[in-house]
Design a protein around this motif. Structure first.
Motif, PDB file in Angstrom:
ATOM      1  N   MET A   1       0.847  -1.190   0.000  1.00  0.00           N
ATOM      2  CA  MET A   1       0.000   0.000   0.000  1.00  0.00           C
ATOM      3  C   MET A   1       0.883   1.242   0.000  1.00  0.00           C
ATOM      4  O   MET A   1       1.842   1.298   0.746  1.00  0.00           O
ATOM      5  CB  MET A   1      -0.831  -0.023   1.268  1.00  0.00           C
ATOM      6  N   ARG A   6      -2.407   5.363   2.386  1.00  0.00           N
ATOM      7  CA  ARG A   6      -2.367   5.006   3.788  1.00  0.00           C
ATOM      8  C   ARG A   6      -2.654   6.219   4.666  1.00  0.00           C
ATOM      9  O   ARG A   6      -3.425   6.178   5.595  1.00  0.00           O
ATOM     10  CB  ARG A   6      -0.990   4.445   4.126  1.00  0.00           C
ATOM     11  N   ARG A   9      -6.155   7.406   4.276  1.00  0.00           N
ATOM     12  CA  ARG A   9      -7.088   6.555   5.012  1.00  0.00           C
ATOM     13  C   ARG A   9      -7.105   6.927   6.485  1.00  0.00           C
ATOM     14  O   ARG A   9      -8.141   7.013   7.114  1.00  0.00           O
ATOM     15  CB  ARG A   9      -6.690   5.085   4.836  1.00  0.00           C
ATOM     16  N   ARG A  10      -5.885   7.162   7.001  1.00  0.00           N
ATOM     17  CA  ARG A  10      -5.812   7.532   8.403  1.00  0.00           C
ATOM     18  C   ARG A  10      -6.545   8.863   8.644  1.00  0.00           C
ATOM     19  O   ARG A  10      -7.275   9.040   9.594  1.00  0.00           O
ATOM     20  CB  ARG A  10      -4.355   7.674   8.836  1.00  0.00           C
ATOM     21  N   PHE A  13     -10.164   8.333   8.593  1.00  0.00           N
ATOM     22  CA  PHE A  13     -10.618   7.752   9.851  1.00  0.00           C
ATOM     23  C   PHE A  13     -10.780   8.841  10.908  1.00  0.00           C
ATOM     24  O   PHE A  13     -11.790   8.912  11.596  1.00  0.00           O
ATOM     25  CB  PHE A  13      -9.603   6.697  10.309  1.00  0.00           C
ATOM     26  N   ARG A  14      -9.771   9.705  10.968  1.00  0.00           N
ATOM     27  CA  ARG A  14      -9.817  10.767  11.966  1.00  0.00           C
ATOM     28  C   ARG A  14     -10.970  11.719  11.677  1.00  0.00           C
ATOM     29  O   ARG A  14     -11.678  12.147  12.575  1.00  0.00           O
ATOM     30  CB  ARG A  14      -8.505  11.555  11.980  1.00  0.00           C
ATOM     31  N   ASN A  94      13.467  12.232   1.397  1.00  0.00           N
ATOM     32  CA  ASN A  94      12.472  11.327   0.814  1.00  0.00           C
ATOM     33  C   ASN A  94      11.416  10.963   1.851  1.00  0.00           C
ATOM     34  O   ASN A  94      10.223  10.932   1.567  1.00  0.00           O
ATOM     35  CB  ASN A  94      13.138  10.044   0.311  1.00  0.00           C
ATOM     36  N   ARG A  99       5.951  11.511   3.932  1.00  0.00           N
ATOM     37  CA  ARG A  99       5.274  11.372   5.208  1.00  0.00           C
ATOM     38  C   ARG A  99       4.666  12.679   5.735  1.00  0.00           C
ATOM     39  O   ARG A  99       3.714  12.667   6.505  1.00  0.00           O
ATOM     40  CB  ARG A  99       6.316  10.816   6.191  1.00  0.00           C
ATOM     41  N   TRP A 106       5.071  19.772  10.195  1.00  0.00           N
ATOM     42  CA  TRP A 106       6.238  19.038   9.707  1.00  0.00           C
ATOM     43  C   TRP A 106       7.146  19.984   8.946  1.00  0.00           C
ATOM     44  O   TRP A 106       6.725  20.606   7.972  1.00  0.00           O
ATOM     45  CB  TRP A 106       5.817  17.895   8.767  1.00  0.00           C
TER      46      TRP A 106
ATOM     47  N   ILE B 201      18.996   2.963  -1.747  1.00  0.00           N
ATOM     48  CA  ILE B 201      19.450   4.184  -1.073  1.00  0.00           C
ATOM     49  C   ILE B 201      20.103   3.823   0.249  1.00  0.00           C
ATOM     50  O   ILE B 201      21.112   4.380   0.632  1.00  0.00           O
ATOM     51  CB  ILE B 201      18.264   5.131  -0.820  1.00  0.00           C
ATOM     52  N   GLN B 650      -2.382   1.862  11.591  1.00  0.00           N
ATOM     53  CA  GLN B 650      -2.839   3.079  10.925  1.00  0.00           C
ATOM     54  C   GLN B 650      -4.317   3.348  11.164  1.00  0.00           C
ATOM     55  O   GLN B 650      -4.782   4.449  10.956  1.00  0.00           O
ATOM     56  CB  GLN B 650      -2.569   2.961   9.441  1.00  0.00           C
ATOM     57  N   PHE B 651      -5.042   2.341  11.619  1.00  0.00           N
ATOM     58  CA  PHE B 651      -6.470   2.546  11.844  1.00  0.00           C
ATOM     59  C   PHE B 651      -6.751   3.103  13.233  1.00  0.00           C
ATOM     60  O   PHE B 651      -7.874   3.381  13.582  1.00  0.00           O
ATOM     61  CB  PHE B 651      -7.232   1.235  11.637  1.00  0.00           C
ATOM     62  N   ASP B 653      -5.491   5.801  16.546  1.00  0.00           N
ATOM     63  CA  ASP B 653      -4.724   6.997  16.835  1.00  0.00           C
ATOM     64  C   ASP B 653      -3.740   6.707  17.959  1.00  0.00           C
ATOM     65  O   ASP B 653      -3.981   7.028  19.111  1.00  0.00           O
ATOM     66  CB  ASP B 653      -5.693   8.121  17.227  1.00  0.00           C
TER      67      ASP B 653
END
Lengths: 384, 660
Positions: A1, A6, A9-10, A13-14, A94, A99, A106, B201, B650-651, B653
């Motif tokens: 994935m 990902r 999706r998170r 969900f939140r 990267n 992320r 960030w 890398i 990931q599902f 918190d």
């Protein structure tokens, strides 16, 4: 994935949870919508990704600024430095690109190495520099110097100094650097443009070992950032062992180059060019050098946010950066870290950065040929 | 040069340091240093990076007391895991494992610790003393060490491998070539080309040193102990305690003194780097003492040598750090970063303007070493009891710890796989008698050997061989090689068929030798993809390797009676589970980590491992697992470390410090 689905999706969900909660609390839906306008980081944790090890230049720069930003960002968030070293800073960047969230929590710290690897088309790059929005761009000058054994200090004019260097065989002009495509490339192209060729020795660990080899007399040509030249090489200046040749100068907002404010009595490379050729510098070789110069000087250090961050959040960061800069420049330690260089805060930083992350097509061809002819290495530079 | 004002500053620095506030900072640093030293794989780098956020804005002398206080005890407390568990605490105490761990197995853990700590303290104080005197005279010495001298220093260090080759010199040297080739993986020093990296890398920087160390020693030792015994101490005893160890230092004072001096010198000179200091001291003590047979089986001299040297090294390494701003080791690099935050510039001013700070550091180093030793001695008898605990309780925690430590290297999933791969290699090297120190030293020295060859040649041609210090080092190298040949404990040795060197069933070891051979051939073929300067080192090393492998494999195939080249640990081992069994457990741990993230995955691993190996006690083992999560969470919080994430997490918190 993949990372994006990902994350989304998170986030989904939140969002769903948040919506459920707000819907349950009748009447609060409207206020939840408007509260986004006022930027507030209270209780938040801001991650600054430093793609280098602890203790390095970019790390110290970031750790120095962090407490000031904690003070001036709205809501006084906690700032944590996260080091992700490796791959010439490409791994950490990267990671950030894959992320980072777009809510201003960030940050990625970039250095000359990061930008230069990007410009020279490093294969490990998995990001687009244009995705990073500069918050503060901190330039640092570069000083090029030679050993006194070469005797240029006795020559009266800049032209005579360069001609004296030109008269030496390659074996007398020894430069020690990391690799053919690392920081010293700006030094070598500058000298080549003036008709001076050096004998290069590779595999040095960094500026410290390079300067030590210079002090031992094994190298006769070297460079440093101007501040560390003045501070760390003070004893070599005092004893006359290190003779300043020229600085790279600084790029002004209009694109012109003026003298390095840290050493206003040392001429710039542009002046050396003029002294040798009797005209203002121009041509593809010069354009190529100018990009290398921009990446070494102007893009020395910076903090950046992720593309997609709401404009008001970016503005909050920049407002804080202006306050940080103003306060830092009042302290002696801050003056030591930033030097007399004008930091760039605002949208103009994006345009200025392009000078050092991309090359004009002709200049790129020239640089590729320069590196191929001398070191038999292929580079595919990013085109402007 | 030393006048009365200097003495005044020196004494003033002492009085300043013994003020309560300074002492508290120093003590705080020492406690933190002890802690990160005890946790395997964490070292000065991790410790200092915990301190860095607090250093900003502190009074310089307090900050320095704290930072040096942290560095001083590292090489003392890292002895705990090295001796008691066979896991190198930091990369500076790998050699301690070789004799220290067998001592613990024989039930002499407390004695080994006592000897190590006393030797450490002596080395540390001597290092501080040398620093005081030498810092004024060191400049010209360091400036005399050009590229030619640095090259010969690396070669001299490499020649120490001769003492660490195990039963077959041929096999040891071939292993060293493999180590050198592994060490040239990554960016070519002369051209920046990426070698042997398969476009990855992660591999463009080479494999992190800490992972190679843990893979070679920690993982094979944990698995070995798990298979063989139920407790580390085979006698379930502690022995006579540290008083005996203290007496050992007095008996062998000459070794301790020599190795301390050696440690100082290696720390101070550019070119070698601190990580090999323990191996050089270990090689040196074997070369220069009698009754060599007992080395490697629990000889206290094998503990004293590296431990005195690795503490003395810090004093030496501070010299180039303070005078030239050139870090002598990884932790010194971070110390330099700390200097910038405090606002001091290393350089000649450290001897003039900032002399008071320099002396504060020296005193902190000396006092920190004494404090650390006292604390460690106090703890020794208690911590040594770990060796009497049932190993199935310890092992899962130790697996978690070493993977945690490996993850510190670059904080990527790849760190975990790298440790697993190298650990598997280490398991087989241990089984088939390939010298792990030889591989490790080759690996350490490759990135130093290769650039110094180019640099010496490019700057001097061959004329560097005419320089006086180079000539001296060439002679020292020749003597070292002669000693390795002359004093080899294996000369004329005979082996029994039923022992590990027997001839029957040699297919597994031939297969493993073929893997090494294939790697060497691959490296040779690969080297032709690069430019002249990018490939020549690999070409030469791989060719020498092949020249060694050819006769080695010939002897292995043709040996008709038990021989040193043959070795298979399985021949004498009659136990329930194979190496593969435990490697599979580790793969299972990876699967759990992949599902629920690092902290929870490790907790489940601890739980299941104990349920399976000890017997069902769900509540007790669940508490153990929770303790594991708690530890990892706390470490993550303080090191601002994000763990590998799990697919399932990931599902939810989950806080970032638990892998969210």
């Amino acid at each position: 994935m993949n990372e994006v689905t990902r994350l989304s999706r998170r986030r989904l969900f939140r969002t769903v949870t948040t919506l459920a909660v707000t819907a349950a609390t009748f009447g609060l839906v409207a206020t939840a919508g408007t509260s986004a306008a006022a930027v507030d980081f209270s209780g938040k944790r801001i991650a600054v990704i430093v793609p280098f090890s602890e203790g390095g230049g970019t790390d110290s720069y970031s750790r120095f600024m962090a407490p000031y930003f904690e003070k001036y960002l709205p809501g006084n968030p906690k700032i944590v430095i996260i080091n992700r070293p490796g791959g010439g800073s490409m791994s950490g960047i990267n990671y950030y690109a894959a992320r980072a969230s777009q809510d201003g929590t960030w940050v990625v710290a970039l250095s000359t190495t990061s930008n230069s690897n990007y410009m020279l088309g490093d294969k490990r790059v998995r990001f687009d520099m244009e995705d990073f929005i500069p918050i503060i761009l901190s330039p640092r000058g570069i000083m090029q110097y030679v050993r006194k054994d070469l005797g240029i200090q006795n020559e009266p004019t800049l032209k005579a100094k360069i001609e004296k260097l030109r008269s030496y065989p390659k074996s007398k002009l020894v430069f020690g650097g990391k690799t053919p495509t690392s920081g010293g490339l700006a030094l070598r192209t500058a000298l080549s443009i003036l008709g001076v060729e050096v004998n290069s020795v590779w595999g040095l660990g960094g500026n410290g070992p390079m300067a030590l080899g210079f002090e031992r007399g094994e190298f006769t040509v070297n460079y440093d950032n101007t501040l560390s030249f003045l501070n760390n090489r003070a004893h070599m200046i005092k004893s006359g062992m290190a003779v300043p040749l020229y600085t790279f100068g600084v790029i002004n907002e209009d694109g012109s180059i003026s003298r390095d404010p840290a050493t206003p009595d040392v001429p710039t490379f542009n002046e050396a060019y003029k002294a040798v050729y009797g005209k203002e510098p121009s041509g593809t070789a010069y354009e190529g050098w100018k990009s290398l110069m921009a990446v070494s000087v102007t893009l020395s250090k910076s903090w950046n946010l992720m593309r997609g961050t709401p404009p008001e959040v970016i503005e909050a960061w920049r407002t804080a950066a202006r306050k940080v800069y103003a306060e830092v420049m009042k302290s002696p330690k801050g003056q030591k870290v930033f030097g007399p260089y004008k930091n760039i805060i605002g949208d103009s930083a994006i345009k200025i950065r392009r000078l050092g992350t991309t090359l004009e097509p002709d200049a790129a061809k020239w640089l590729a040929k320069y590196v191929k002819d001398r070191y038999n290495i292929a580079v595919a530079a990013k085109l402007r | 040069m030393i006048d009365t004002t200097m003495v005044d500053i020196f004494v003033a620095a002492f009085y300043q340091l013994v003020e309560p506030t300074h002492l508290i900072f120093l003590f705080g640093g020492v406690i933190l240093g002890l802690t990160v030293g005890i946790l395997p794989g964490l070292g000065g780098i991790a410790g200092l990076s915990v301190l860095l956020p607090f250093v900003f804005g502190m009074d310089p002398s307090n900050a320095l007391a704290m930072m040096i206080g942290l560095l001083a005890p590292l090489a003392t407390s890292d002895t705990f895991p090295s001796v008691l568990m066979g896991i190198p605490g930091t990369s500076n105490s790998q050699a301690t494992v070789v004799d220290g761990f067998p001592m613990a197995k024989k039930g002499e853990g407390a004695r080994a610790l006592g000897a190590a700590f006393t030797a450490s303290m002596f080395g540390g104080i001597l290092g501080a003393f040398v620093l005081t005197v030498a810092i004024f005279a060191a400049r010209p010495v360091i400036l005399a060490m050009g590229f030619g001298e640095q090259l010969l220093l690396v070669i001299l260090a490499l020649s120490m491998i001769g003492m660490l080759t195990g039963t077959s010199a041929l096999k040891g040297l071939a292993t060293c070539c493999v180590g050198l080739l592994l060490g040239s993986l990554g960016t070519a020093p002369a051209t920046g080309e990426f070698r042997l990296g398969f476009e990855s890398i992660y591999l463009s920087d080479g494999i992190p040193i800490v992972i190679v160390g843990l893979g070679m020693f920690a993982m094979p030792e944990i698995i070995d102990v798990l298979r063989r015994t139920s407790r580390i101490s085979e006698t379930a005893k502690l022995g006579h305690g540290w008083i005996q160890g203290f007496k050992d230092v007095l008996t062998h004072w000459w070794i301790v003194l020599r190795c301390s001096v050696l440690g100082c010198i290696i720390g101070a000179l550019p070119g070698l780097g601190g990580s090999v200091v323990d191996w050089i001291a270990y090689g040196h003590v074997i070369q220069t003492t009698k009754n060599r047979e007992r080395y490697g089986t629990g000889d206290v001299r094998g503990v004293l040598a590296p431990e005195s040297a690795n503490n003395a090294k810090e004093g030496g390494a501070l010299i180039p750090t303070l005078l030239f701003g050139i870090p002598g080791s990884g932790s010194m690099a971070i110390l330099l970063g700390g200097f910038i935050l405090i606002g001091i510039e290393p350089g000649v001013t450290m001897l003039t303007q900032h002399l008071d700070l320099t002396f504060t550091m020296i005193w902190s180093l000396a006092i920190g070493n004494v404090l650390a030793t006292l604390l460690c001695l106090l703890l020794a008898n208690y911590v040594a009891r770990l060796t009497t605990i049932r190993y199935a309780y310890l092992a899962p925690f130790m697996f978690v710890l070493i993977f945690f430590a490996a993850y510190q290297a670059t904080r990527e999933w790849a760190d975990l796989f790298a440790l697993f791969t190298l650990g598997t290699l280490g398991v087989f090297m241990k089984r088939f008698g390939w010298s792990r120190p030889a591989l490790l030293i080759g690996y350490f020295l490759a990135p130093r050997l290769e650039p110094t060859i180019y640099q010496a040649y490019q700057v001097y041609g061959f004329s560097f061989l005419e320089r006086p210090i180079v000539i001296g080092l060439v002679i020292a190298t020749a003597l070292s090689i002669y000693a390795a040949w002359r004093f080899s404990p294996n000369r004329g040795a005979t082996y029994k068929e039923e022992g590990v060197h027997g001839t029957s069933g040699r297919w597994p070891q031939l297969a493993f030798a073929a893997v090494f051979l294939a790697f060497t051939v691959y490296a040779l073929v690969d080297s032709f993809n690069y430019t002249w300067y990018g490939g020549i080192f690999m070409k030469i090393t791989a060719s020498v390797g092949l020249l060694l492998f050819a006769p080695l494999i010939y002897f292995m195939v043709r040996a008709d009676k038990p021989a040193g080249v043959l070795h298979d640990g399985e021949r004498t081992l009659k136990v329930a589970h194979s190496d593969y069994h435990y490697l599979a457990w580790l793969l299972g741990m990876f699967a759990l980590v992949g599902l629920v993230g690092f902290p929870f995955g490790c907790a489940l691993f601890i739980f299941f491992f104990m349920q399976n190996k000890i017997g069902s006690a769900p509540l007790k083992h669940a508490i153990m697992g929770i303790a594991g999560v708690a530890f990892l969470g706390v470490m993550s919080y303080f090191l601002t470390l994000r763990y590998p994430e799990g697919v399932l997490l990931q599902f939810f918190d989950v806080p970032w410090w638990l892998g969210g």
